[in-house]
Design a protein around this motif. Structure first.
Motif, PDB file in Angstrom:
ATOM      1  N   ALA A   1      63.094 -61.193  -3.478  1.00 26.99           N
ATOM      2  CA  ALA A   1      64.080 -60.122  -3.667  1.00 26.99           C
ATOM      3  C   ALA A   1      64.720 -59.814  -2.315  1.00 26.99           C
ATOM      4  CB  ALA A   1      63.412 -58.885  -4.236  1.00 26.99           C
ATOM      5  N   ALA A   2      66.049 -59.617  -2.328  1.00 28.48           N
ATOM      6  CA  ALA A   2      66.795 -59.453  -1.070  1.00 28.48           C
ATOM      7  C   ALA A   2      66.731 -58.026  -0.539  1.00 28.48           C
ATOM      8  CB  ALA A   2      68.250 -59.867  -1.281  1.00 28.48           C
ATOM      9  N   SER A   3      66.840 -57.906   0.763  1.00 32.81           N
ATOM     10  CA  SER A   3      66.768 -56.606   1.430  1.00 32.81           C
ATOM     11  C   SER A   3      67.852 -55.635   0.946  1.00 32.81           C
ATOM     12  CB  SER A   3      66.927 -56.812   2.936  1.00 32.81           C
ATOM     13  OG  SER A   3      66.925 -55.570   3.590  1.00 32.81           O
ATOM     14  N   GLY A   4      67.450 -54.395   0.766  1.00 33.26           N
ATOM     15  CA  GLY A   4      68.392 -53.333   0.414  1.00 33.26           C
ATOM     16  C   GLY A   4      68.638 -53.209  -1.077  1.00 33.26           C
ATOM     17  N   THR A   5      68.069 -54.145  -1.847  1.00 32.64           N
ATOM     18  CA  THR A   5      68.293 -54.105  -3.295  1.00 32.64           C
ATOM     19  C   THR A   5      66.981 -53.986  -4.059  1.00 32.64           C
ATOM     20  OG1 THR A   5      68.119 -56.502  -3.549  1.00 32.64           O
ATOM     21  CG2 THR A   5      70.306 -55.636  -3.010  1.00 32.64           C
ATOM     22  N   PHE A   6      65.882 -53.814  -3.318  1.00 32.00           N
ATOM     23  CA  PHE A   6      64.563 -53.827  -3.946  1.00 32.00           C
ATOM     24  C   PHE A   6      63.667 -52.752  -3.325  1.00 32.00           C
ATOM     25  CE2 PHE A   6      60.706 -56.265  -5.433  1.00 32.00           C
ATOM     26  CZ  PHE A   6      61.143 -56.565  -6.708  1.00 32.00           C
TER      27      PHE A   6
ATOM     28  N   THR B   1      61.906 -56.018   2.535  1.00 30.83           N
ATOM     29  CA  THR B   1      62.019 -54.560   2.484  1.00 30.83           C
ATOM     30  C   THR B   1      63.454 -54.147   2.800  1.00 30.83           C
ATOM     31  OG1 THR B   1      61.623 -54.290   4.843  1.00 30.83           O
ATOM     32  CG2 THR B   1      59.677 -54.274   3.387  1.00 30.83           C
ATOM     33  N   LYS B   2      63.787 -52.922   2.459  1.00 33.44           N
ATOM     34  CA  LYS B   2      65.027 -52.323   2.967  1.00 33.44           C
ATOM     35  C   LYS B   2      65.003 -52.442   4.495  1.00 33.44           C
ATOM     36  CE  LYS B   2      68.716 -49.883   3.267  1.00 33.44           C
ATOM     37  NZ  LYS B   2      69.945 -50.698   3.201  1.00 33.44           N
ATOM     38  N   GLY B   3      66.156 -52.635   5.108  1.00 36.69           N
ATOM     39  CA  GLY B   3      66.220 -52.792   6.557  1.00 36.69           C
ATOM     40  C   GLY B   3      65.608 -51.598   7.285  1.00 36.69           C
TER      41      GLY B   3
ATOM     42  N   GLY C   1      75.057 -47.947   5.046  1.00 34.70           N
ATOM     43  CA  GLY C   1      74.822 -47.539   6.437  1.00 34.70           C
ATOM     44  C   GLY C   1      73.355 -47.615   6.830  1.00 34.70           C
ATOM     45  N   LEU C   2      72.635 -48.555   6.196  1.00 32.63           N
ATOM     46  CA  LEU C   2      71.249 -48.854   6.590  1.00 32.63           C
ATOM     47  C   LEU C   2      70.312 -47.644   6.537  1.00 32.63           C
ATOM     48  CD1 LEU C   2      72.152 -51.392   9.415  1.00 32.63           C
ATOM     49  CD2 LEU C   2      71.174 -51.938   7.186  1.00 32.63           C
ATOM     50  N   GLU C   3      70.489 -46.824   5.507  1.00 29.39           N
ATOM     51  CA  GLU C   3      69.542 -45.717   5.267  1.00 29.39           C
ATOM     52  C   GLU C   3      68.126 -46.291   5.113  1.00 29.39           C
ATOM     53  OE1 GLU C   3      70.530 -43.409   1.818  1.00 29.39           O
ATOM     54  OE2 GLU C   3      68.533 -42.522   1.701  1.00 29.39           O
TER      55      GLU C   3
ATOM     56  N   THR D   1      73.614 -65.677   2.787  1.00 28.60           N
ATOM     57  CA  THR D   1      74.276 -64.853   3.764  1.00 28.60           C
ATOM     58  C   THR D   1      74.060 -63.370   3.476  1.00 28.60           C
ATOM     59  OG1 THR D   1      76.313 -64.591   2.450  1.00 28.60           O
ATOM     60  CG2 THR D   1      76.185 -66.509   3.898  1.00 28.60           C
ATOM     61  N   ASN D   2      74.461 -62.576   4.449  1.00 32.69           N
ATOM     62  CA  ASN D   2      74.589 -61.146   4.225  1.00 32.69           C
ATOM     63  C   ASN D   2      75.887 -60.916   3.431  1.00 32.69           C
ATOM     64  OD1 ASN D   2      74.274 -58.291   4.526  1.00 32.69           O
ATOM     65  ND2 ASN D   2      73.110 -58.692   6.394  1.00 32.69           N
ATOM     66  N   THR D   3      76.325 -59.686   3.297  1.00 31.45           N
ATOM     67  CA  THR D   3      77.522 -59.387   2.490  1.00 31.45           C
ATOM     68  C   THR D   3      78.813 -59.773   3.218  1.00 31.45           C
ATOM     69  OG1 THR D   3      77.476 -57.156   3.392  1.00 31.45           O
ATOM     70  CG2 THR D   3      76.440 -57.484   1.241  1.00 31.45           C
ATOM     71  N   HIS D   4      79.869 -59.971   2.425  1.00 33.41           N
ATOM     72  CA  HIS D   4      81.193 -60.349   2.954  1.00 33.41           C
ATOM     73  C   HIS D   4      82.037 -59.071   3.060  1.00 33.41           C
ATOM     74  CE1 HIS D   4      80.735 -64.793   1.915  1.00 33.41           C
ATOM     75  NE2 HIS D   4      79.672 -64.220   1.372  1.00 33.41           N
TER      76      HIS D   4
ATOM     77  N   SER E   1      79.061 -58.008  -2.410  1.00 43.12           N
ATOM     78  CA  SER E   1      77.903 -58.791  -2.845  1.00 43.12           C
ATOM     79  C   SER E   1      78.031 -59.052  -4.337  1.00 43.12           C
ATOM     80  CB  SER E   1      76.615 -58.013  -2.553  1.00 43.12           C
ATOM     81  OG  SER E   1      76.606 -56.806  -3.307  1.00 43.12           O
ATOM     82  N   GLY E   2      77.093 -59.822  -4.897  1.00 46.99           N
ATOM     83  CA  GLY E   2      77.109 -60.109  -6.326  1.00 46.99           C
ATOM     84  C   GLY E   2      77.789 -61.435  -6.635  1.00 46.99           C
ATOM     85  N   PRO E   3      77.910 -61.760  -7.937  1.00 52.45           N
ATOM     86  CA  PRO E   3      78.410 -63.074  -8.351  1.00 52.45           C
ATOM     87  C   PRO E   3      79.713 -63.497  -7.668  1.00 52.45           C
ATOM     88  CG  PRO E   3      77.600 -61.878 -10.240  1.00 52.45           C
ATOM     89  CD  PRO E   3      77.494 -60.933  -9.084  1.00 52.45           C
ATOM     90  N   ALA E   4      80.571 -62.552  -7.302  1.00 52.26           N
ATOM     91  CA  ALA E   4      81.850 -62.901  -6.669  1.00 52.26           C
ATOM     92  C   ALA E   4      81.673 -63.741  -5.408  1.00 52.26           C
ATOM     93  CB  ALA E   4      82.619 -61.624  -6.316  1.00 52.26           C
ATOM     94  N   ILE E   5      80.576 -63.550  -4.685  1.00 54.33           N
ATOM     95  CA  ILE E   5      80.431 -64.245  -3.386  1.00 54.33           C
ATOM     96  C   ILE E   5      79.687 -65.576  -3.489  1.00 54.33           C
ATOM     97  CG2 ILE E   5      80.514 -62.040  -2.140  1.00 54.33           C
ATOM     98  CD1 ILE E   5      77.490 -62.454  -1.478  1.00 54.33           C
ATOM     99  N   LYS E   6      79.158 -65.893  -4.677  1.00 56.60           N
ATOM    100  CA  LYS E   6      78.272 -67.069  -4.755  1.00 56.60           C
ATOM    101  C   LYS E   6      78.898 -68.363  -4.239  1.00 56.60           C
ATOM    102  CE  LYS E   6      76.793 -69.856  -7.942  1.00 56.60           C
ATOM    103  NZ  LYS E   6      76.596 -70.260  -9.309  1.00 56.60           N
TER     104      LYS E   6
ATOM    105  N   VAL F   1      71.242 -66.944  -0.146  1.00 58.91           N
ATOM    106  CA  VAL F   1      71.434 -65.577  -0.650  1.00 58.91           C
ATOM    107  C   VAL F   1      72.904 -65.354  -0.981  1.00 58.91           C
ATOM    108  CG1 VAL F   1      70.800 -63.154  -0.265  1.00 58.91           C
ATOM    109  CG2 VAL F   1      69.948 -64.915   1.317  1.00 58.91           C
ATOM    110  N   GLY F   2      73.174 -64.813  -2.154  1.00 55.41           N
ATOM    111  CA  GLY F   2      74.553 -64.446  -2.478  1.00 55.41           C
ATOM    112  C   GLY F   2      74.892 -64.744  -3.921  1.00 55.41           C
ATOM    113  N   GLY F   3      74.941 -63.686  -4.728  1.00 54.00           N
ATOM    114  CA  GLY F   3      75.445 -63.816  -6.096  1.00 54.00           C
ATOM    115  C   GLY F   3      74.507 -64.446  -7.097  1.00 54.00           C
TER     116      GLY F   3
ATOM    117  N   ASN G   1      69.460 -57.298  -9.105  1.00 55.46           N
ATOM    118  CA  ASN G   1      68.375 -56.338  -9.387  1.00 55.46           C
ATOM    119  C   ASN G   1      68.908 -55.005  -9.889  1.00 55.46           C
ATOM    120  OD1 ASN G   1      65.891 -57.731  -8.419  1.00 55.46           O
ATOM    121  ND2 ASN G   1      67.051 -57.785  -6.496  1.00 55.46           N
ATOM    122  N   PHE G   2      70.165 -54.690  -9.546  1.00 56.38           N
ATOM    123  CA  PHE G   2      70.728 -53.402  -9.974  1.00 56.38           C
ATOM    124  C   PHE G   2      71.120 -53.431 -11.448  1.00 56.38           C
ATOM    125  CE2 PHE G   2      72.207 -52.958  -5.318  1.00 56.38           C
ATOM    126  CZ  PHE G   2      71.051 -52.292  -4.969  1.00 56.38           C
ATOM    127  N   PHE G   3      71.599 -54.597 -11.942  1.00 56.44           N
ATOM    128  CA  PHE G   3      71.929 -54.594 -13.362  1.00 56.44           C
ATOM    129  C   PHE G   3      70.786 -55.073 -14.246  1.00 56.44           C
ATOM    130  CE2 PHE G   3      73.276 -59.030 -13.187  1.00 56.44           C
ATOM    131  CZ  PHE G   3      74.081 -59.154 -12.058  1.00 56.44           C
TER     132      PHE G   3
END
Ligand SMILES: Cc1cc2nc3c(=O)[nH]c(=O)nc-3n(C[C@H](O)[C@H](O)[C@H](O)COP(=O)(O)O)c2cc1C
Length: 312
Positions: A31-36, A56-58, A84-86, A203-206, A228-233, A254-256, A280-282
């Motif tokens: 599972a990718a960082s920030g989404t789990f 983990t979350k960053g 913002g890396l909360e 990758t990280n997000t675009h 992020s998500g399927p658009a970037i795959k 990583v990506g999509g 993981n969000f949907f």
């Protein structure tokens, strides 16, 4: 990690385990960082013991509240975020999260970041002191406050400097997470490898944005966010393909990714394992569905070991 019985592979029980030298995963799905969250938030949906691992979350030295809202927006086949890396900060993570995470047998990868080279070094050192931390993932898509806010990830020279310094301080397997927001990602990949990275995640997000046509202004308070998500795959996938041929260290794709087929594409392009983020969000149970789907695909295609799919 607690000891596990060896996997006996057969046509009906394909071996999905992944070896990256001194680091291994029971299957290629992480599972990718920030989404789990910190993993624990997903235990109602996912048996963490069956997952390859999670990032983990960053984490940062001090807790962070992140950016003002709105900081998330939907955008076609993807989403934009400027969280913002909360995060809870190093101390609270070690005291409250890690002891609870320790009961699970999947790989625990601590994602971390800093605003200066020194902060990265302190984080790498501090996280390495914990037995249950299996690997570190450095998020270098962050501004270097001492170099005019220039992102570490955008310049091979800065990548080499920050990764080299963290490498000396890190006693764990060190993954460097690269930004796709560069002209040629193989240059920053080579710099990270030269500085001692054990693996890379791409990758990280675009970077992107959404306009609000009611207010005629950018929708996100931060103006831009990470797509992020399927658009970037397709974009992240070609970066993995080219980078796998430019460096020797193993890659996380990583990506999509939202299905087993998406994950298999990344492995066939040259990734050794994958990370699943926005999906993981949907569907909070999607990671294990991907593991199951890979197993079924291997069975249906006479593949005994996932390593047979690696092209290189
Ligand atoms: C809400 C959100 C928060 C994220 N936070 C982090 C983070 O703290 N550190 C990091 O390295 N990547 C972070 N990412 C990036 C993801 O780990 C992943 O690289 C990216 O979303 C692409 O994968 P995906 O299309 O499967 O989501 C975040 C992504 C999202 C959507």
């Amino acid at each position: 990690m607690p000891p596990e019985l060896p996997v006996i592979s057969s046509p009906n029980n394909p071996d999905l385990s992944v070896s990256m030298g001194k680091f291994s995963l029971k299957n290629p799905v992480v599972a990718a960082s920030g989404t789990f969250g910190y993993g624990l938030e997903f235990t109602p949906f996912v048996d963490l013991n069956q997952l390859g691992g999670f990032c983990t979350k960053g984490l940062s030295l001090e807790p962070r509240l992140g950016n003002p809202v709105p900081r998330v927006a939907e955008s076609g086949e993807g989403m934009l975020n400027a969280i913002g890396l909360e995060n809870v900060g190093l101390e609270k993570f070690a005291a409250e999260k890690l002891p609870r995470i320790a009961q699970y047998s999947c790989a625990v990868i601590c994602n971390f970041f800093g605003n200066t080279v020194e902060e990265y070094v302190r984080m790498a050192e501090a996280l390495s002191a914990h037995e249950r931390v299996d690997a570190l993932e450095m998020n270098i898509s962050c501004p270097n406050v001492k170099e005019g806010g220039h992102q570490f990830s955008s310049d091979p020279r800065l990548v080499e400097e920050v990764v080299g310094a963290a490498r000396k301080a890190a006693a764990k397997f060190l993954i460097v997470k690269l930004s796709p927001n560069v002209t040629d990602i193989t240059e920053t990949a080579r710099a990270a490898e030269a500085a001692g990275a054990d693996a890379l995640s791409l990758t990280n997000t675009h970077v992107g944005m959404v306009m609000d046509i009611e207010t005629r202004a950018p929708y996100l308070a931060n103006i831009t966010g990470g797509l992020s998500g399927p658009a970037i795959k397709p974009i992240s996938l070609q970066m993995v393909y080219h980078t796998a041929r430019a460096v020797k260290v193993p890659l996380f794709g990583v990506g999509g990714i939202r299905t087993a087929e998406d994950a298999l594409e990344y492995l066939m392009a040259g990734a050794r394992a994958v990370q699943v983020g926005t999906a993981n969000f949907f569907d909070p149970g999607v990671t294990l569905k991907i593991v199951q789907g890979m197993k079924t695909w291997c069975r249906d295609n006479g593949v005994r070991s996932i390593s047979e799919l690696y092209p290189l």
